[in-house]
Design a protein around this motif. Structure first.
Motif, PDB file in Angstrom:
ATOM      1  N   LYS A  28       0.842  -1.077   0.009  1.00 52.97           N
ATOM      2  CA  LYS A  28       0.117  -0.012   0.143  1.00 52.97           C
ATOM      3  C   LYS A  28       0.716   1.294  -0.074  1.00 52.97           C
ATOM      4  CE  LYS A  28      -2.962   2.479   2.778  1.00 52.97           C
ATOM      5  NZ  LYS A  28      -3.694   2.388   4.286  1.00 52.97           N
ATOM      6  N   GLY A  32      -2.201   5.575  -0.836  1.00 58.04           N
ATOM      7  CA  GLY A  32      -3.266   4.520  -0.441  1.00 58.04           C
ATOM      8  C   GLY A  32      -3.496   3.539  -1.750  1.00 58.04           C
ATOM      9  N   ASN A  66      -8.025  -6.491   4.262  1.00 59.39           N
ATOM     10  CA  ASN A  66      -8.619  -5.165   5.171  1.00 59.39           C
ATOM     11  C   ASN A  66      -8.072  -5.431   6.512  1.00 59.39           C
ATOM     12  OD1 ASN A  66     -10.441  -5.930   2.884  1.00 59.39           O
ATOM     13  ND2 ASN A  66     -11.977  -5.281   4.307  1.00 59.39           N
ATOM     14  N   GLN A  70      -5.660  -2.432   7.674  1.00 59.32           N
ATOM     15  CA  GLN A  70      -6.263  -1.693   8.490  1.00 59.32           C
ATOM     16  C   GLN A  70      -7.579  -0.716   7.874  1.00 59.32           C
ATOM     17  OE1 GLN A  70      -3.487  -0.421  11.347  1.00 59.32           O
ATOM     18  NE2 GLN A  70      -3.627  -2.412  12.417  1.00 59.32           N
ATOM     19  N   GLN A  71      -8.099  -1.085   6.831  1.00 62.19           N
ATOM     20  CA  GLN A  71      -8.771  -0.462   6.195  1.00 62.19           C
ATOM     21  C   GLN A  71      -9.792  -1.180   5.156  1.00 62.19           C
ATOM     22  OE1 GLN A  71      -6.029   1.635   3.055  1.00 62.19           O
ATOM     23  NE2 GLN A  71      -7.649   0.934   1.748  1.00 62.19           N
ATOM     24  N   GLU A  72     -10.757  -0.709   4.695  1.00 63.30           N
ATOM     25  CA  GLU A  72     -11.762  -1.313   3.692  1.00 63.30           C
ATOM     26  C   GLU A  72     -10.976  -1.380   2.380  1.00 63.30           C
ATOM     27  OE1 GLU A  72     -14.742  -3.137   5.513  1.00 63.30           O
ATOM     28  OE2 GLU A  72     -14.895  -2.866   3.388  1.00 63.30           O
ATOM     29  N   VAL A  73     -10.983  -2.671   1.943  1.00 64.56           N
ATOM     30  CA  VAL A  73     -10.213  -2.955   0.762  1.00 64.56           C
ATOM     31  C   VAL A  73     -11.184  -3.280  -0.511  1.00 64.56           C
ATOM     32  CG1 VAL A  73      -8.667  -4.091  -0.573  1.00 64.56           C
ATOM     33  CG2 VAL A  73      -7.995  -3.528   1.697  1.00 64.56           C
ATOM     34  N   ASN A  74     -11.474  -2.406  -1.257  1.00 64.84           N
ATOM     35  CA  ASN A  74     -12.312  -2.596  -2.510  1.00 64.84           C
ATOM     36  C   ASN A  74     -12.374  -3.773  -3.263  1.00 64.84           C
ATOM     37  OD1 ASN A  74     -14.183  -2.050  -4.757  1.00 64.84           O
ATOM     38  ND2 ASN A  74     -13.676   0.504  -4.161  1.00 64.84           N
TER      39      ASN A  74
END
Ligand SMILES: [Zn+2]
Length: 89
Positions: A28, A32, A66, A70-74
């Motif tokens: 990443k 982002g 994710n 530590q995030q929403e991954v499309n």
């Protein structure tokens, strides 16, 4: 002579430890963007996966990226990564 330690990393699909060079790095970047890092040297936060579609499926199922980032991954990003992996097999 001391034996050189082989750096091990954990595949986020099958969760087994493998030598770093046998794994594909997912990175990443600062802005982002999540992508496969075929050189293993791109800057940013990294996660590792075997060069194996089965591992991809496992990690997709549990949305391991994710957690790793530590995030929403499309979903689109998962699809892109899968295509790249298939190309590289
Ligand atoms: Zn694996």
């Amino acid at each position: 002579m001391k034996k050189r330690k082989i750096p091990l990393r954990q595949c986020i699909g099958c969760m087994s430890q493998k030598p770093k060079k046998e794994l594909i790095r997912i990175v990443k970047s600062k802005d982002g963007e999540i992508k496969l890092d075929m050189t293993g040297k791109a800057h940013g936060r990294g996660a590792y996966i075997c060069n194996d579609v089965e591992c991809f499926k496992k990690m997709h199922k549990k949305k391991a990226l994710n957690k790793a980032f530590q995030q929403e991954v499309n979903e689109e990003i998962y699809n892109q990564l899968q295509e790249e992996l298939i190309k590289n097999e």
